[in-house]
Structure formats: C-alpha cells, structure tokens
Design a protein around this motif. Structure first.
Motif, short mmCIF file in Angstrom:
data_model
loop_
_atom_site.label_atom_id
_atom_site.label_comp_id
_atom_site.label_asym_id
_atom_site.label_seq_id
_atom_site.Cartn_x
_atom_site.Cartn_y
_atom_site.Cartn_z
N ARG A 28 0.81 -1.20 0.00
CA ARG A 28 0.00 0.00 0.00
C ARG A 28 0.85 1.27 0.00
O ARG A 28 0.58 2.22 -0.71
CB ARG A 28 -0.92 0.00 1.24
N TYR A 29 1.87 1.28 0.86
CA TYR A 29 2.66 2.50 1.02
C TYR A 29 3.89 2.48 0.13
O TYR A 29 4.64 1.50 0.10
CB TYR A 29 3.11 2.65 2.49
N MET A 30 4.11 3.59 -0.57
CA MET A 30 5.29 3.77 -1.38
C MET A 30 5.86 5.16 -1.12
O MET A 30 5.11 6.09 -0.81
CB MET A 30 4.99 3.59 -2.87
N TYR A 31 7.19 5.28 -1.28
CA TYR A 31 7.89 6.50 -0.90
C TYR A 31 8.94 6.87 -1.95
O TYR A 31 9.53 5.99 -2.57
CB TYR A 31 8.61 6.32 0.44
N TRP A 32 9.18 8.17 -2.07
CA TRP A 32 10.31 8.66 -2.85
C TRP A 32 11.22 9.48 -1.93
O TRP A 32 10.77 10.39 -1.24
CB TRP A 32 9.88 9.55 -4.01
N TYR A 33 12.52 9.13 -1.94
CA TYR A 33 13.53 9.85 -1.18
C TYR A 33 14.61 10.35 -2.15
O TYR A 33 14.82 9.78 -3.22
CB TYR A 33 14.24 8.93 -0.17
N ARG A 34 15.34 11.37 -1.71
CA ARG A 34 16.55 11.76 -2.40
C ARG A 34 17.71 11.72 -1.41
O ARG A 34 17.51 11.93 -0.21
CB ARG A 34 16.45 13.14 -3.04
N GLN A 35 18.88 11.42 -1.93
CA GLN A 35 20.06 11.39 -1.07
C GLN A 35 21.20 12.13 -1.74
O GLN A 35 21.55 11.85 -2.88
CB GLN A 35 20.50 9.95 -0.76
N ASP A 36 21.76 13.08 -1.02
CA ASP A 36 22.86 13.89 -1.52
C ASP A 36 24.11 13.61 -0.70
O ASP A 36 24.00 13.21 0.48
CB ASP A 36 22.48 15.36 -1.45
N PRO A 37 25.28 13.80 -1.25
CA PRO A 37 26.53 13.51 -0.54
C PRO A 37 26.55 14.16 0.84
O PRO A 37 26.27 15.35 0.99
CB PRO A 37 27.60 14.11 -1.45
N GLY A 38 26.91 13.36 1.83
CA GLY A 38 27.00 13.89 3.18
C GLY A 38 25.68 14.05 3.88
O GLY A 38 25.64 14.55 5.01
N HIS A 39 24.62 13.62 3.25
CA HIS A 39 23.30 13.73 3.86
C HIS A 39 22.64 12.37 3.96
O HIS A 39 22.92 11.48 3.19
CB HIS A 39 22.41 14.66 3.05
N GLY A 40 21.75 12.28 4.89
CA GLY A 40 20.90 11.10 4.93
C GLY A 40 19.82 11.23 3.87
O GLY A 40 19.84 12.16 3.06
N LEU A 41 18.91 10.31 3.87
CA LEU A 41 17.83 10.37 2.91
C LEU A 41 16.77 11.36 3.35
O LEU A 41 16.46 11.47 4.54
CB LEU A 41 17.18 8.98 2.76
N ARG A 42 16.20 12.07 2.40
CA ARG A 42 15.14 13.04 2.70
C ARG A 42 13.90 12.65 1.91
O ARG A 42 13.97 12.42 0.70
CB ARG A 42 15.61 14.45 2.36
N LEU A 43 12.77 12.64 2.59
CA LEU A 43 11.52 12.21 1.99
C LEU A 43 10.96 13.30 1.09
O LEU A 43 10.81 14.46 1.51
CB LEU A 43 10.51 11.86 3.09
N ILE A 44 10.62 12.94 -0.15
CA ILE A 44 10.08 13.90 -1.11
C ILE A 44 8.55 13.83 -1.10
O ILE A 44 7.87 14.83 -0.86
CB ILE A 44 10.59 13.60 -2.54
N HIS A 45 8.02 12.68 -1.42
CA HIS A 45 6.58 12.43 -1.42
C HIS A 45 6.35 10.99 -1.02
O HIS A 45 7.25 10.15 -1.14
CB HIS A 45 5.98 12.63 -2.82
N TYR A 46 5.15 10.69 -0.60
CA TYR A 46 4.79 9.32 -0.33
C TYR A 46 3.35 9.08 -0.77
O TYR A 46 2.59 10.02 -0.99
CB TYR A 46 4.99 8.95 1.14
N SER A 47 3.00 7.81 -0.86
CA SER A 47 1.65 7.44 -1.28
C SER A 47 1.11 6.38 -0.33
O SER A 47 1.85 5.46 0.06
CB SER A 47 1.68 6.89 -2.71
N TYR A 48 -0.15 6.50 0.01
CA TYR A 48 -0.80 5.52 0.88
C TYR A 48 -1.93 4.80 0.18
O TYR A 48 -2.80 4.20 0.81
CB TYR A 48 -1.27 6.16 2.19
N GLY A 49 -1.92 4.86 -1.15
CA GLY A 49 -2.90 4.14 -1.95
C GLY A 49 -3.00 4.76 -3.32
O GLY A 49 -2.43 5.83 -3.59
N VAL A 50 -3.76 4.10 -4.18
CA VAL A 50 -3.95 4.62 -5.53
C VAL A 50 -4.58 6.01 -5.46
O VAL A 50 -5.59 6.20 -4.77
CB VAL A 50 -4.83 3.66 -6.35
N LYS A 51 -3.96 6.93 -6.12
CA LYS A 51 -4.37 8.33 -6.18
C LYS A 51 -4.27 9.07 -4.84
O LYS A 51 -4.69 10.22 -4.73
CB LYS A 51 -5.80 8.47 -6.73
#
Lengths: 112, 111
Positions: A30-53
């Motif tokens: 059900r749950y899906m996530y997009w993260y970005r990771q830059d040098p020297g940083h941990g992952l940062r959450l961009i958007h997430y989804s908890y179901g279709v639409k």
C-alpha cells in the motif's frame, strides 16, 4: 529486494527539461515513498503514497510531483529540472506485516 | 517526529563488538526505534527494530533503557563487510510512517 525496481537507473538531463522517474513493485504494498540522497546527507523524503491516487508531501517536495494511478507504480516527476535536483533517488515500499521499509536500487540523476 | 543524534563516524577492528548509541530525547509514547544500514550505491536496509528493553536478531541487538531517550545498536564480532552507514530512526509505525533519516554513523571496520 521486495520486488522493487526503478527506472531509469541513470539519467543525465539538461536544466529546464521535464524528467519522470518510475518505481515499480510487484507485491501489492500500500505505502510507497520517494527519497533523495545527496553527498554527506541522509535520505530526505520527497513524497509518499498511501494508496492509488492518494499521495502527500514529504520534507523536500518543492519542485517535485508524484502520481500513483495503479498500486504497482509510483512516478516522480521533475517538471523543470534544476541543477539542485542532481541527486540519487530511492523508492521504497513499506511491508505491511513488519512495518519495515524496503528500498529500491536507486536512480542517479544528473542535471547539467 | 522525534529527532535523533548519533556519532558522525566510528572506527573498529574485525572481530570486535561495536556499539553505536543514538540519542532521542523527545521520543513519543507510540514511537518505535528502528535501525537501517546503508552500503555505498545501495538503498538502506532494515537491521532491527524495538520499543523497549532488548531485541536481538541474527544480525544485531538493540538495547533500549527504561526512559527510552537513547538506544544502542550492538554488532557482535564485526567483519570488514560491516563497513557502512548506520541510521537510527524514531517514529510511529502506524499510518504512513514518514521516516526521517539523520546523517547516520559512518562505521569503518579495519583489518
């Protein structure tokens, strides 16, 4: 790997062009996530989804949009790519039974 | 979301036990503590998760004191392949579970 694939795995694009990254899962989570990771940083959450639409913003959502028209696919779009969006992008799913998040292999995006 | 603080880097040697401590002073009642491991060019991988006292699995142990304001990840008898970045996260498991990754601890294992 919980059946997660990301495409493309590498992309070089020019400033101002639109870019769409795809995350595909095969296990109906059900749950899906997009993260970005830059040098020297941990992952940062961009958007997430908890179901279709059903999607919501994370901590660094400016400049990004997402769509989830079917359970298995979660798309991340950069409407007009900027150099500051050069990063490695990881997709993740959350396992329902154990609450663990499983991450995809990542997409390395370079904006020139 | 509770903020976590952990050492930026640690060094150890093969065969040693390594303990990485994470501080989370404002942890909420419903929050769990989760640790992830990340190798270069890969996404993070779940290691262990706990709420209180001690949790052990085939990879690591997690020690959580009664006040839950800190936690310690213990890796027994490390090898070179344990060289990685380790992230401590705190959050409610229910709902969307928006994980907040800090900078993590870069663990280097030497021969």
């Amino acid at each position: 790997d919980a059946g997660i694939t990301q495409s493309p795995r590498h992309k070089v694009t020019e400033t101002g062009t639109p870019v769409t990254l795809r995350c595909h899962q095969t296990e109906n989570h059900r749950y899906m996530y997009w993260y970005r990771q830059d040098p020297g940083h941990g992952l940062r959450l961009i958007h997430y989804s908890y179901g279709v639409k059903d999607t919501d913003k994370g901590e660094v959502s400016d400049g990004y949009s997402v769509s989830r028209s079917k359970t298995e696919d979660f798309l991340l779009t950069l409407e007009s790519a900027t150099s500051s969006q050069t990063s490695v992008y990881f997709c993740a799913i959350r396992e329902t039974a154990t609450y663990e998040q499983y991450f995809g292999p990542g997409t390395r995006l370079t904006v020139t | 979301l509770a903020k976590t603080t952990q050492p930026i880097s640690m060094d150890s040697y093969e065969g040693q036990e390594v303990n990485i401590t994470c501080s989370h002073n404002n942890i909420a009642t419903n929050d769990y503590i989760t640790w992830y491991q990340q190798f270069p060019s890969q996404g993070p991988r779940f290691i262990i998760q706990g709420y209180k006292t001690k949790v052990t699995n085939e990879v690591a142990s997690l020690f959580i004191p009664a006040d839950r304001k800190s936690s310690t990840l213990s890796l027994p008898r490390v090898s070179l392949s344990d060289t990685a970045v380790y992230y401590c996260l705190v959050g409610d498991l229910q709902g969307a579970q928006k994980l907040v990754f800090g900078q993590g601890t870069r663990l280097t294992i030497n021969p």
